[in-house]
Design a protein around this motif. Structure first.
Motif, PDB file in Angstrom:
ATOM      1  N   TYR A  26      48.259 -41.679  82.352  1.00  0.00           N
ATOM      2  CA  TYR A  26      48.366 -42.881  83.091  1.00  0.00           C
ATOM      3  C   TYR A  26      49.028 -43.910  82.450  1.00  0.00           C
ATOM      4  CZ  TYR A  26      44.801 -39.821  84.978  1.00  0.00           C
ATOM      5  OH  TYR A  26      43.917 -38.739  85.494  1.00  0.00           O
ATOM      6  N   ARG A  27      49.682 -43.858  81.355  1.00  0.00           N
ATOM      7  CA  ARG A  27      50.146 -44.873  80.357  1.00  0.00           C
ATOM      8  C   ARG A  27      51.045 -45.838  81.185  1.00  0.00           C
ATOM      9  NH1 ARG A  27      53.104 -40.375  78.315  1.00  0.00           N
ATOM     10  NH2 ARG A  27      55.091 -40.762  78.881  1.00  0.00           N
ATOM     11  N   PRO A  28      50.849 -46.942  81.169  1.00  0.00           N
ATOM     12  CA  PRO A  28      50.522 -47.779  80.206  1.00  0.00           C
ATOM     13  C   PRO A  28      48.999 -48.179  80.450  1.00  0.00           C
ATOM     14  CG  PRO A  28      51.575 -49.314  81.456  1.00  0.00           C
ATOM     15  CD  PRO A  28      52.191 -47.798  81.928  1.00  0.00           C
ATOM     16  N   PHE A  29      48.692 -47.382  81.702  1.00  0.00           N
ATOM     17  CA  PHE A  29      47.043 -47.957  81.979  1.00  0.00           C
ATOM     18  C   PHE A  29      46.018 -46.985  81.406  1.00  0.00           C
ATOM     19  CE2 PHE A  29      50.248 -48.436  85.447  1.00  0.00           C
ATOM     20  CZ  PHE A  29      49.885 -49.948  85.712  1.00  0.00           C
ATOM     21  N   CYS A  30      44.836 -47.579  81.478  1.00  0.00           N
ATOM     22  CA  CYS A  30      43.729 -46.731  80.932  1.00  0.00           C
ATOM     23  C   CYS A  30      43.358 -45.627  81.432  1.00  0.00           C
ATOM     24  CB  CYS A  30      42.537 -47.657  80.267  1.00  0.00           C
ATOM     25  SG  CYS A  30      41.686 -48.381  81.499  1.00  0.00           S
ATOM     26  N   SER A  31      43.465 -45.689  83.036  1.00  0.00           N
ATOM     27  CA  SER A  31      42.654 -44.637  83.753  1.00  0.00           C
ATOM     28  C   SER A  31      43.308 -44.575  85.006  1.00  0.00           C
ATOM     29  CB  SER A  31      41.292 -45.153  83.796  1.00  0.00           C
ATOM     30  OG  SER A  31      41.264 -46.172  84.607  1.00  0.00           O
ATOM     31  N   HIS A  32      43.156 -43.531  85.618  1.00  0.00           N
ATOM     32  CA  HIS A  32      43.613 -43.329  87.039  1.00  0.00           C
ATOM     33  C   HIS A  32      43.376 -44.713  88.123  1.00  0.00           C
ATOM     34  CE1 HIS A  32      45.052 -41.049  90.510  1.00  0.00           C
ATOM     35  NE2 HIS A  32      43.998 -41.320  91.010  1.00  0.00           N
ATOM     36  N   ILE A  37      44.939 -49.008  91.361  1.00  0.00           N
ATOM     37  CA  ILE A  37      44.803 -50.533  91.562  1.00  0.00           C
ATOM     38  C   ILE A  37      46.230 -51.291  91.540  1.00  0.00           C
ATOM     39  CG2 ILE A  37      43.957 -52.709  90.951  1.00  0.00           C
ATOM     40  CD1 ILE A  37      41.377 -51.203  90.145  1.00  0.00           C
ATOM     41  N   ASP A  38      46.928 -50.869  90.471  1.00  0.00           N
ATOM     42  CA  ASP A  38      48.370 -51.546  90.425  1.00  0.00           C
ATOM     43  C   ASP A  38      49.244 -50.978  91.535  1.00  0.00           C
ATOM     44  OD1 ASP A  38      50.219 -53.208  88.367  1.00  0.00           O
ATOM     45  OD2 ASP A  38      51.203 -51.360  88.496  1.00  0.00           O
ATOM     46  N   LEU A  39      49.225 -49.697  91.693  1.00  0.00           N
ATOM     47  CA  LEU A  39      50.079 -49.210  92.829  1.00  0.00           C
ATOM     48  C   LEU A  39      49.543 -49.735  94.154  1.00  0.00           C
ATOM     49  CD1 LEU A  39      52.202 -47.267  93.712  1.00  0.00           C
ATOM     50  CD2 LEU A  39      50.228 -45.646  93.974  1.00  0.00           C
ATOM     51  N   GLY A  40      48.330 -50.047  94.657  1.00  0.00           N
ATOM     52  CA  GLY A  40      48.005 -50.678  95.832  1.00  0.00           C
ATOM     53  C   GLY A  40      48.522 -52.212  95.857  1.00  0.00           C
ATOM     54  N   ALA A  41      48.622 -52.954  94.786  1.00  0.00           N
ATOM     55  CA  ALA A  41      49.109 -54.325  94.603  1.00  0.00           C
ATOM     56  C   ALA A  41      50.589 -54.310  95.098  1.00  0.00           C
ATOM     57  CB  ALA A  41      48.839 -54.915  93.358  1.00  0.00           C
ATOM     58  N   TRP A  42      51.295 -53.190  94.396  1.00  0.00           N
ATOM     59  CA  TRP A  42      52.624 -53.229  94.931  1.00  0.00           C
ATOM     60  C   TRP A  42      52.912 -52.956  96.282  1.00  0.00           C
ATOM     61  CZ3 TRP A  42      56.754 -54.988  92.260  1.00  0.00           C
ATOM     62  CH2 TRP A  42      56.564 -55.035  91.026  1.00  0.00           C
ATOM     63  N   ALA A  43      52.003 -51.966  96.916  1.00  0.00           N
ATOM     64  CA  ALA A  43      52.257 -51.347  98.035  1.00  0.00           C
ATOM     65  C   ALA A  43      51.677 -52.449  99.123  1.00  0.00           C
ATOM     66  CB  ALA A  43      51.515 -50.222  98.450  1.00  0.00           C
ATOM     67  N   ASN A  44      50.768 -53.606  98.650  1.00  0.00           N
ATOM     68  CA  ASN A  44      50.281 -54.632  99.617  1.00  0.00           C
ATOM     69  C   ASN A  44      51.122 -55.747  99.245  1.00  0.00           C
ATOM     70  OD1 ASN A  44      48.421 -54.940 101.050  1.00  0.00           O
ATOM     71  ND2 ASN A  44      47.135 -56.012  99.511  1.00  0.00           N
TER      72      ASN A  44
END
Length: 57
Positions: A26-32, A37-44
Motif C-alpha cells: 500500500y506504500r506510501p499509505f499505511c493500509s488498504h 480513501i485517497d483513491l475515492g478522493a481522486w474519483a470524486n
C-alpha cells in the motif's frame, strides 16, 4: 533487512508511520483503507489542478 535500514514515512492520508518498501503493497499509505480513501478522493474530483478561464472573444 535491519530495523535501522527500514524507511518509514508519514501516511499521506492519516499521518501514521508507513513502511516505504516493496513489502508494503500500500506504500506510501499505511493500509488498504487509507489507499482507498485517497483513491475515492481522486474519483470524486476532490483533488484538482486550477485552470484559468479562457478569455471570451
Amino acid at each position: 533487512m535491519t530495523s535501522a535500514s527500514i524507511k518509514r514515512v508519514a501516511c499521506p492520508q492519516c499521518g501514521k508511520d508507513a513502511i516505504f518498501s516493496p513489502e508494503n503493497p500500500y506504500r506510501p499509505f499505511c493500509s488498504h483503507r487509507c489507499q482507498q480513501i485517497d483513491l475515492g478522493a481522486w474519483a470524486n474530483e476532490d483533488f484538482r489542478i486550477p485552470v484559468a478561464p479562457e478569455p471570451e472573444e
